[in-house]
Scaffold this active site. Structure first.
Site, PDB file in Angstrom:
ATOM      1  N   ARG A 102       0.883  -1.167  -0.005  1.00 24.89           N
ATOM      2  CA  ARG A 102      -0.118   0.155   0.098  1.00 24.89           C
ATOM      3  C   ARG A 102       0.820   1.126   0.029  1.00 24.89           C
ATOM      4  O   ARG A 102       1.689   1.371   0.822  1.00 24.89           O
ATOM      5  CB  ARG A 102      -0.953  -0.013   1.059  1.00 24.89           C
ATOM      6  CG  ARG A 102      -1.611   1.253   1.441  1.00 24.89           C
ATOM      7  CD  ARG A 102      -2.533   1.149   2.581  1.00 24.89           C
ATOM      8  NE  ARG A 102      -3.713   0.616   1.984  1.00 24.89           N
ATOM      9  CZ  ARG A 102      -5.101   0.796   2.367  1.00 24.89           C
ATOM     10  NH1 ARG A 102      -5.065   1.490   3.677  1.00 24.89           N
ATOM     11  NH2 ARG A 102      -5.911   0.175   1.973  1.00 24.89           N
ATOM     12  N   HIS A 129      -7.402   0.695  -6.356  1.00 29.57           N
ATOM     13  CA  HIS A 129      -7.574  -0.055  -5.222  1.00 29.57           C
ATOM     14  C   HIS A 129      -8.398  -1.557  -5.671  1.00 29.57           C
ATOM     15  O   HIS A 129      -9.578  -1.705  -5.411  1.00 29.57           O
ATOM     16  CB  HIS A 129      -8.533   0.600  -4.257  1.00 29.57           C
ATOM     17  CG  HIS A 129      -8.255   0.001  -2.866  1.00 29.57           C
ATOM     18  ND1 HIS A 129      -7.544  -1.013  -2.483  1.00 29.57           N
ATOM     19  CD2 HIS A 129      -8.852   0.576  -1.729  1.00 29.57           C
ATOM     20  CE1 HIS A 129      -7.698  -1.455  -1.237  1.00 29.57           C
ATOM     21  NE2 HIS A 129      -8.540  -0.434  -0.698  1.00 29.57           N
ATOM     22  N   GLN A 132     -10.022  -4.132  -3.287  1.00 26.95           N
ATOM     23  CA  GLN A 132     -11.462  -3.590  -2.811  1.00 26.95           C
ATOM     24  C   GLN A 132     -12.525  -3.701  -3.808  1.00 26.95           C
ATOM     25  O   GLN A 132     -13.461  -4.109  -3.555  1.00 26.95           O
ATOM     26  CB  GLN A 132     -11.396  -1.886  -2.198  1.00 26.95           C
ATOM     27  CG  GLN A 132     -12.460  -1.586  -1.575  1.00 26.95           C
ATOM     28  CD  GLN A 132     -13.068  -2.051  -0.448  1.00 26.95           C
ATOM     29  OE1 GLN A 132     -12.105  -2.050   0.359  1.00 26.95           O
ATOM     30  NE2 GLN A 132     -14.017  -2.783  -0.392  1.00 26.95           N
ATOM     31  N   ASP A 224     -17.191   7.001  -1.487  1.00 29.07           N
ATOM     32  CA  ASP A 224     -16.034   6.886  -0.455  1.00 29.07           C
ATOM     33  C   ASP A 224     -15.629   8.134   0.127  1.00 29.07           C
ATOM     34  O   ASP A 224     -16.340   9.257  -0.430  1.00 29.07           O
ATOM     35  CB  ASP A 224     -14.813   6.357  -1.621  1.00 29.07           C
ATOM     36  CG  ASP A 224     -13.481   6.221  -1.003  1.00 29.07           C
ATOM     37  OD1 ASP A 224     -13.626   6.189   0.353  1.00 29.07           O
ATOM     38  OD2 ASP A 224     -12.692   6.252  -1.950  1.00 29.07           O
ATOM     39  N   CYS A 264     -16.183   1.658   0.919  1.00 30.35           N
ATOM     40  CA  CYS A 264     -15.102   0.811   1.114  1.00 30.35           C
ATOM     41  C   CYS A 264     -14.755   1.012   2.392  1.00 30.35           C
ATOM     42  O   CYS A 264     -14.123  -0.064   2.905  1.00 30.35           O
ATOM     43  CB  CYS A 264     -13.876   1.095   0.147  1.00 30.35           C
ATOM     44  SG  CYS A 264     -13.694   2.896   0.234  1.00 30.35           S
ATOM     45  N   ARG A 292     -13.634  -8.722   2.185  1.00 27.87           N
ATOM     46  CA  ARG A 292     -12.113  -8.559   1.815  1.00 27.87           C
ATOM     47  C   ARG A 292     -11.063  -9.796   2.285  1.00 27.87           C
ATOM     48  O   ARG A 292     -10.272  -9.994   1.402  1.00 27.87           O
ATOM     49  CB  ARG A 292     -11.486  -7.280   2.711  1.00 27.87           C
ATOM     50  CG  ARG A 292     -11.970  -5.792   2.534  1.00 27.87           C
ATOM     51  CD  ARG A 292     -11.575  -5.280   1.016  1.00 27.87           C
ATOM     52  NE  ARG A 292      -9.993  -5.252   0.776  1.00 27.87           N
ATOM     53  CZ  ARG A 292      -9.295  -4.304   1.059  1.00 27.87           C
ATOM     54  NH1 ARG A 292      -9.912  -3.421   1.788  1.00 27.87           N
ATOM     55  NH2 ARG A 292      -8.146  -4.184   0.945  1.00 27.87           N
TER      56      ARG A 292
END
Ligand code: CP
Ligand code: NVA
Length: 308
Positions: A102, A129, A132, A224, A264, A292
């Site tokens: 990340r 991402h 996700q 988001d 998310c 996830r």
């Protein structure tokens, strides 16, 4: 599939294979069936940004698959002091079996994959991402029993999440309408690539500055945070410019009557979403968070398992 860097780089068959294996692994997990597909393997998890879900789901996922995960904060490893991606990739390849990273720059993830000899998984960059978005597709599939022909509405910042959802919808044959404030649209190159993918699958991708138009008839409504990691200094300005882009009951009324709400997480109630939506029965955000784990176990098994 050698790496998971963006959803643009995987085939539609691989996309569906990940979702199928996710379904199997989740079912087995819920029924107490263990599957040590990564026995004796180690995943290095490099984090240059904060995380709750990504860190925990990868770490628990590796444990459940019989392997081990190492948390590598960039403040603590030499990468954070200027050691090159080239050297880091080569050194890590001598010790471990896969890397999850990340970070900020998408190119760093690409370079790790280019210079190392082990699979690399993108755990979020400023641009994308993918883990996700795969999870989100699986969550929609669980709720609706299909993906093809459904419509996803995304309201808010044209960010990493939006970009990966565009690729995911294009793979899934889903339509996606994106409503962003002026000046916060998606990256033009990503839009071009997603439109090219969508042309093949028949997905309709629509970009607007009108949240109600985007929400019309949607099967799932997604938002988001307005302030992604690294943008903290822009918060005051963004909050002003995103006025009218909150997902609330009034906006959900434009979606299909059985529409679900996704995010998310982390979420900021009163900003991108109202509490009466995220805390209502149509909200699937905690199933989404749980998924996830199952989705990434599928990704890790496919990239790091015996067949590789
Ligand atoms: N959704 C997500 O990636 O959460 P974290 O930032 O907590 O990992
Ligand atoms: N767009 C958000 C996603 C967090 C999971 C960010 O980059 O901070």
């Amino acid at each position: 599939m050698k790496h998971l860097i963006t959803l643009k780089d995987i085939t539609t068959d691989e996309f569906h294979d990940i979702l199928k294996l996710t379904e199997k692994l989740k079912y087995e997990n819920k029924n107490g069936i263990t599957h040590h597909l990564l026995k004796g393997k180690t995943l290095g998890m490099i984090f240059a940004k904060s995380s709750t879900r990504t860190r925990i789901s990868f770490e628990v996922g590796m444990y459940q698959l019989g392997g081990h995960a190492l948390f590598l904060n960039t403040n603590d490893i030499q990468l954070g002091r200027g050691e090159s991606i080239y050297d880091t990739a080569n050194v890590l390849s001598r010790f471990i079996d896969g890397i999850m990273i990340r970070t900020f720059d998408q190119k760093d993830v690409e370079d790790l994959a280019k210079y190392g000899q082990i699979p690399v998984i993108n755990g979020l960059t400023d641009l994308t991402h993918p883990c996700q978005a795969l999870t989100d597709m699986f969550t929609i599939y669980e709720e609706k029993g299909k993906l093809e022909g459904l419509k996803l509405c995304y309201v808010g910042d044209g960010n990493n999440m939006t970009h990966s959802l565009l690729f995911a919808c294009a793979h899934a044959g889903m339509d996606m309408s994106v409503a962003t404030p002026k000046g916060f649209e998606c990256d033009p190159q990503i839009v071009e690539d997603a439109l090219a993918m969508a042309k093949k699958s028949g997905s309709k991708l629509v970009f607007t500055n009108d949240p109600q138009e985007a929400a019309a008839g949607a099967d799932a409504v997604y938002t988001d945070t307005w302030v992604s990691m690294g943008q903290e200094r822009e918060k005051a300005e963004k909050v002003k410019k995103f006025d009218g882009f909150q997902v609330n009951k009034e906006l959900m009324a434009h979606a299909a009557p059985d529409a679900i709400f996704l995010h998310c997480l982390p979420a900021y109630r009163g900003y991108e979403v109202s509490a009466d939506v995220i805390d209502s029965p149509c909200s699937k955000v905690f199933d989404e968070a749980e998924n996830r784990l199952h989705t990434q176990k599928a990704v890790m098994a496919m990239l790091m398992g015996q067949q590789n």
